[in-house]
Design a protein around this motif. Sequence first.
Motif, PDB file in Angstrom:
ATOM      1  N   ASN A   1       0.836  -1.204   0.000  1.00  0.00           N
ATOM      2  CA  ASN A   1       0.000   0.000   0.000  1.00  0.00           C
ATOM      3  C   ASN A   1       0.869   1.252   0.000  1.00  0.00           C
ATOM      4  O   ASN A   1       1.875   1.311   0.712  1.00  0.00           O
ATOM      5  CB  ASN A   1      -0.900   0.025   1.238  1.00  0.00           C
ATOM      6  CG  ASN A   1      -1.962  -1.052   1.183  1.00  0.00           C
ATOM      7  OD1 ASN A   1      -2.755  -1.107   0.258  1.00  0.00           O
ATOM      8  ND2 ASN A   1      -1.978  -1.926   2.178  1.00  0.00           N
ATOM      9  N   VAL A   2       0.449   2.260  -0.739  1.00  0.00           N
ATOM     10  CA  VAL A   2       1.256   3.471  -0.859  1.00  0.00           C
ATOM     11  C   VAL A   2       1.322   4.238   0.458  1.00  0.00           C
ATOM     12  O   VAL A   2       2.281   4.985   0.693  1.00  0.00           O
ATOM     13  CB  VAL A   2       0.713   4.383  -1.987  1.00  0.00           C
ATOM     14  CG1 VAL A   2      -0.572   5.096  -1.565  1.00  0.00           C
ATOM     15  CG2 VAL A   2       1.763   5.392  -2.441  1.00  0.00           C
TER      16      VAL A   2
ATOM     17  N   LEU B   1       2.235 -14.182   2.909  1.00  0.00           N
ATOM     18  CA  LEU B   1       1.617 -13.066   3.611  1.00  0.00           C
ATOM     19  C   LEU B   1       2.458 -12.710   4.831  1.00  0.00           C
ATOM     20  O   LEU B   1       2.715 -13.568   5.684  1.00  0.00           O
ATOM     21  CB  LEU B   1       0.194 -13.427   4.055  1.00  0.00           C
ATOM     22  CG  LEU B   1      -0.696 -14.188   3.061  1.00  0.00           C
ATOM     23  CD1 LEU B   1      -2.092 -14.361   3.632  1.00  0.00           C
ATOM     24  CD2 LEU B   1      -0.744 -13.473   1.726  1.00  0.00           C
ATOM     25  N   LEU B   2       2.912 -11.468   4.908  1.00  0.00           N
ATOM     26  CA  LEU B   2       3.729 -11.040   6.037  1.00  0.00           C
ATOM     27  C   LEU B   2       2.820 -10.758   7.231  1.00  0.00           C
ATOM     28  O   LEU B   2       1.900  -9.936   7.143  1.00  0.00           O
ATOM     29  CB  LEU B   2       4.532  -9.796   5.667  1.00  0.00           C
ATOM     30  CG  LEU B   2       5.633  -9.393   6.649  1.00  0.00           C
ATOM     31  CD1 LEU B   2       6.712 -10.470   6.732  1.00  0.00           C
ATOM     32  CD2 LEU B   2       6.265  -8.067   6.244  1.00  0.00           C
ATOM     33  N   VAL B   3       3.072 -11.454   8.335  1.00  0.00           N
ATOM     34  CA  VAL B   3       2.207 -11.341   9.515  1.00  0.00           C
ATOM     35  C   VAL B   3       3.043 -11.101  10.762  1.00  0.00           C
ATOM     36  O   VAL B   3       4.263 -11.282  10.767  1.00  0.00           O
ATOM     37  CB  VAL B   3       1.346 -12.621   9.702  1.00  0.00           C
ATOM     38  CG1 VAL B   3       0.433 -12.833   8.502  1.00  0.00           C
ATOM     39  CG2 VAL B   3       2.242 -13.857   9.900  1.00  0.00           C
ATOM     40  N   SER B   4       2.339 -10.713  11.835  1.00  0.00           N
ATOM     41  CA  SER B   4       3.018 -10.499  13.112  1.00  0.00           C
ATOM     42  C   SER B   4       2.067 -10.853  14.248  1.00  0.00           C
ATOM     43  O   SER B   4       0.895 -11.159  14.023  1.00  0.00           O
ATOM     44  CB  SER B   4       3.491  -9.044  13.230  1.00  0.00           C
ATOM     45  OG  SER B   4       2.374  -8.174  13.336  1.00  0.00           O
TER      46      SER B   4
ATOM     47  N   GLY C   1      -0.763  -6.445   5.544  1.00  0.00           N
ATOM     48  CA  GLY C   1      -1.152  -5.840   4.273  1.00  0.00           C
ATOM     49  C   GLY C   1      -0.062  -5.968   3.225  1.00  0.00           C
ATOM     50  O   GLY C   1      -0.249  -5.572   2.075  1.00  0.00           O
ATOM     51  N   ILE C   2       1.070  -6.544   3.605  1.00  0.00           N
ATOM     52  CA  ILE C   2       2.206  -6.738   2.704  1.00  0.00           C
ATOM     53  C   ILE C   2       2.258  -8.207   2.311  1.00  0.00           C
ATOM     54  O   ILE C   2       2.232  -9.082   3.176  1.00  0.00           O
ATOM     55  CB  ILE C   2       3.517  -6.320   3.392  1.00  0.00           C
ATOM     56  CG1 ILE C   2       3.469  -4.834   3.774  1.00  0.00           C
ATOM     57  CG2 ILE C   2       4.723  -6.620   2.505  1.00  0.00           C
ATOM     58  CD1 ILE C   2       4.545  -4.417   4.771  1.00  0.00           C
ATOM     59  N   HIS C   3       2.302  -8.485   1.021  1.00  0.00           N
ATOM     60  CA  HIS C   3       2.333  -9.881   0.594  1.00  0.00           C
ATOM     61  C   HIS C   3       3.012 -10.027  -0.758  1.00  0.00           C
ATOM     62  O   HIS C   3       3.155  -9.060  -1.516  1.00  0.00           O
ATOM     63  CB  HIS C   3       0.920 -10.489   0.555  1.00  0.00           C
ATOM     64  CG  HIS C   3      -0.117  -9.669  -0.130  1.00  0.00           C
ATOM     65  ND1 HIS C   3      -0.844 -10.093  -1.210  1.00  0.00           N
ATOM     66  CD2 HIS C   3      -0.584  -8.426   0.135  1.00  0.00           C
ATOM     67  CE1 HIS C   3      -1.707  -9.165  -1.581  1.00  0.00           C
ATOM     68  NE2 HIS C   3      -1.569  -8.142  -0.788  1.00  0.00           N
ATOM     69  N   SER C   4       3.447 -11.251  -1.021  1.00  0.00           N
ATOM     70  CA  SER C   4       4.102 -11.595  -2.286  1.00  0.00           C
ATOM     71  C   SER C   4       3.195 -12.575  -3.020  1.00  0.00           C
ATOM     72  O   SER C   4       2.823 -13.618  -2.476  1.00  0.00           O
ATOM     73  CB  SER C   4       5.470 -12.217  -1.997  1.00  0.00           C
ATOM     74  OG  SER C   4       6.153 -12.517  -3.198  1.00  0.00           O
TER      75      SER C   4
END
Length: 252
Positions: A107-108, A131-134, A187-190
């Motif tokens: 996301n910008v 999916l980047l998670v925490s 919200g960041i994913h490949s």
Amino acid sequence: MRQAMILAAGLGTRLKPLTDSMPKALVPVGGRPLLDLNIRKLQGQGYDRFVVNIHHFAQQIVDYVGEQDYAPLVHFSDETEALLETGGGLKKAAPLFVDDEPVLIHNVDILDNVNYDWFSRQHQQDEDAVLLVSRRKTKRYLLFDNAMRLMGWKNIETGEIKSPYEYIRRTGLSQHGEPLNMFAFSGIHSFSPRLFSLMDRFPDRFSIIDFYLSVCHRSHIVGLVKDDLQVLDVGKLDTLHDAEKFLEGVLS
């Protein structure tokens, strides 16, 4: 080649009155537009092809990018007729990606401490999406099995569960009656372009999480935990004031 899609089509309503005259992609932090911060960070970490979806004040974004040295690396997906959400926007942009290299989705209006050279290398060949998670606290969690394969989604406030597996929808547990692992999505994913074929039956407008949840039983969609993840949503005025300090901390 490493390619990324930067989601920049939103109306930026939480950033009014700034976005009454500019798109949120061009809202400055530390004197530099959010879009520029994101592209230059990714470019410095090995990304050399960018797709940017545009809607609100679209021409301003096109004109701005045209003045930058990275202009030849940027391709635009025009959503001026209608906003398509995260999944629909990705589906519309499909022809702009090359070969089968994974696509980073970002996301910008997000600033973070992720090393994207590292993140790119975590996407294994047999994985359809990462999916980047925490472990941060939230109301909505993604559900994973012990191998970190995506199994569903849960709203802990309402108890709502989404999953292609009936036993998870019914019990919220694994097939063997064990608790599933709950992590917050960044919200960041490949995304692997081979998933585009599964989007054919989806409408023009849909959420990428709804898509992942509908295909995770027949695709290899996994979570990647980053314990020290720092993410700042700059999509609202109160966090915009913190963004410059956040940026200094991440860069120092």
